[in-house]
Design a protein around this motif. Structure first.
Motif, mmCIF file in Angstrom:
data_model
loop_
_atom_site.group_PDB
_atom_site.id
_atom_site.type_symbol
_atom_site.label_atom_id
_atom_site.label_comp_id
_atom_site.label_asym_id
_atom_site.label_seq_id
_atom_site.Cartn_x
_atom_site.Cartn_y
_atom_site.Cartn_z
ATOM 1 N N ASP A 138 28.386 40.777 40.792
ATOM 2 C CA ASP A 138 29.802 40.512 40.576
ATOM 3 C C ASP A 138 30.086 39.104 40.060
ATOM 4 O OD1 ASP A 138 29.021 39.367 42.982
ATOM 5 O OD2 ASP A 138 30.268 40.678 44.218
ATOM 6 N N TYR A 139 29.329 38.099 40.524
ATOM 7 C CA TYR A 139 29.645 36.734 40.122
ATOM 8 C C TYR A 139 29.337 36.472 38.651
ATOM 9 C CZ TYR A 139 24.742 36.309 41.665
ATOM 10 O OH TYR A 139 23.408 36.499 41.878
ATOM 11 N N LYS A 154 37.798 42.008 34.594
ATOM 12 C CA LYS A 154 39.240 41.805 34.731
ATOM 13 C C LYS A 154 39.903 41.634 33.360
ATOM 14 C CE LYS A 154 40.339 39.109 38.072
ATOM 15 N NZ LYS A 154 40.574 37.880 38.881
ATOM 16 N N GLN A 155 39.221 40.925 32.458
ATOM 17 C CA GLN A 155 39.775 40.660 31.129
ATOM 18 C C GLN A 155 39.590 41.829 30.160
ATOM 19 O OE1 GLN A 155 37.704 37.106 29.965
ATOM 20 N NE2 GLN A 155 38.563 35.881 31.649
ATOM 21 N N ALA A 183 32.642 39.703 37.061
ATOM 22 C CA ALA A 183 33.971 39.994 37.611
ATOM 23 C C ALA A 183 35.102 39.594 36.659
ATOM 24 C CB ALA A 183 34.139 39.301 38.961
ATOM 25 N N GLU A 184 35.041 38.383 36.111
ATOM 26 C CA GLU A 184 36.102 37.919 35.211
ATOM 27 C C GLU A 184 36.139 38.729 33.926
ATOM 28 O OE1 GLU A 184 38.621 35.729 35.554
ATOM 29 O OE2 GLU A 184 37.992 35.790 37.667
ATOM 30 N N HIS A 185 34.981 39.112 33.422
ATOM 31 C CA HIS A 185 34.942 39.904 32.185
ATOM 32 C C HIS A 185 35.486 41.310 32.418
ATOM 33 C CE1 HIS A 185 32.793 36.846 29.924
ATOM 34 N NE2 HIS A 185 32.002 36.681 30.962
#
Length: 290
Positions: free
Chosen positions: A237-238, A245-246, A241-243
């Motif tokens: 996840d680390y 979400k985007q 996770a941001e990708h």
């Protein structure tokens, strides 16, 4: 005459298989280890090791002596740890290791704040993706990710970790998305240092061997390849996770995702009474779960 003279050196040589490795573990010279062993053998009037230019082998008598001495040394270490617990402020050296990326992102910042709280501690943090030998290399603690294999160590779960299988929209538009584990064989899988991916299926863990056009032991490099649309990747996840979400990455095979892969602190059993370890575990638990 001191009855404990040479015992620590003797145990270190038995466990490491060489005078040089024993010296490194104890932080003394090879010559000093040799002198202590020679003195011990003279005192006992026994031969503890067979020595050649290539190897050191413990004798049958030496093995029996080791079996008797080992619990005594462990008892002495624990007695010293009990006494050190009486100290209000932890002191001395603390040596730990963690994987590179997770260490840089999460562990190192937490350790830096730990150093601020306890300035009398000397902390050594080694970031490495190799599973270092905690006993031979004299580590107090290791951060391990995923499934644990070494049952001889004590372990404390610090945090959860999820593995996501995902790909860029450009790849999925061109190749389609897999909907079952058997379909992975039809896709270009970006492979890390392990060629098996883990999934949950009908309540059990299942491993699938994957292959593709790219194999690399860097999660960051695999992430970059996935973002470019080269293939499908499984990463923690680390990384993703941001990708996700985007929308620059899209998760696939969601029904088969393992919900918790685990982040662990692992340490030798004789460290569990150490105030340094206890305080560090409490600190990491707080830092990683806030």
């Amino acid at each position: 005459m001191f009855i404990w003279d040479g015992i620590s050196e003797f145990i270190a040589v038995v466990e490491t298989g060489s005078f040089t490795a024993a010296g490194k573990r104890l932080g003394i010279s090879t010559a000093q280890v040799s002198r202590q062993i020679n003195s011990l053998e003279t005192r006992l009037a026994l031969k503890l090791f067979y020595r050649t230019t290539r190897r050191v082998t413990v004798t049958e008598t030496g093995q029996l002596y080791y079996q008797q001495c080992k619990p005594l040394i462990e008892g002495l270490e624990e007695a010293e740890l009990v006494i050190s617990n009486l100290q209000a402020t932890p002191r001395g050296k603390l040596k730990l290791t963690a994987p590179v990326t997770y260490g840089e992102r999460a562990i190192a910042p937490a350790i830096n704040r730990f150093c601020l709280q306890y300035p009398e501690l000397e902390v050594e943090l080694q970031l490495s993706n190799r599973k270092l030998d905690l006993v031979d290399e004299n580590f107090d603690l290791a951060i391990r990710l995923g499934q644990l294999a070494d049952s001889s160590m004590m372990a404390k779960k610090l945090h959860s970790r999820r593995q996501y299988v995902c790909a860029a929209p450009t790849y999925l538009n061109a190749k389609g998305a897999p909907h079952s584990l058997s379909e992975l064989g039809q896709h270009n899988c970006l492979v890390g240092s392990v060629s098996h991916w883990r999934f949950a299926q009908t309540g059990k863990m299942r491993t699938i061997k994957v292959k593709g056009s790219l194999q690399c032991n860097s999660g960051k490099a695999l992430l970059d390849a996935a973002l470019l649309g080269i293939g499908i990747v499984q990463l923690p996840d680390y990384y993703v996770a941001e990708h996700l979400k985007q929308g620059t990455l899209v998760e696939v095979l969601r029904p088969f995702r393992q919900e918790d892969d685990g982040i662990w602190a692992v340490y030798p059993h004789n460290r569990h009474l150490s105030p340094k370890i206890r305080l560090l575990l409490e600190h990491l638990d707080h830092e990683l779960n806030r």
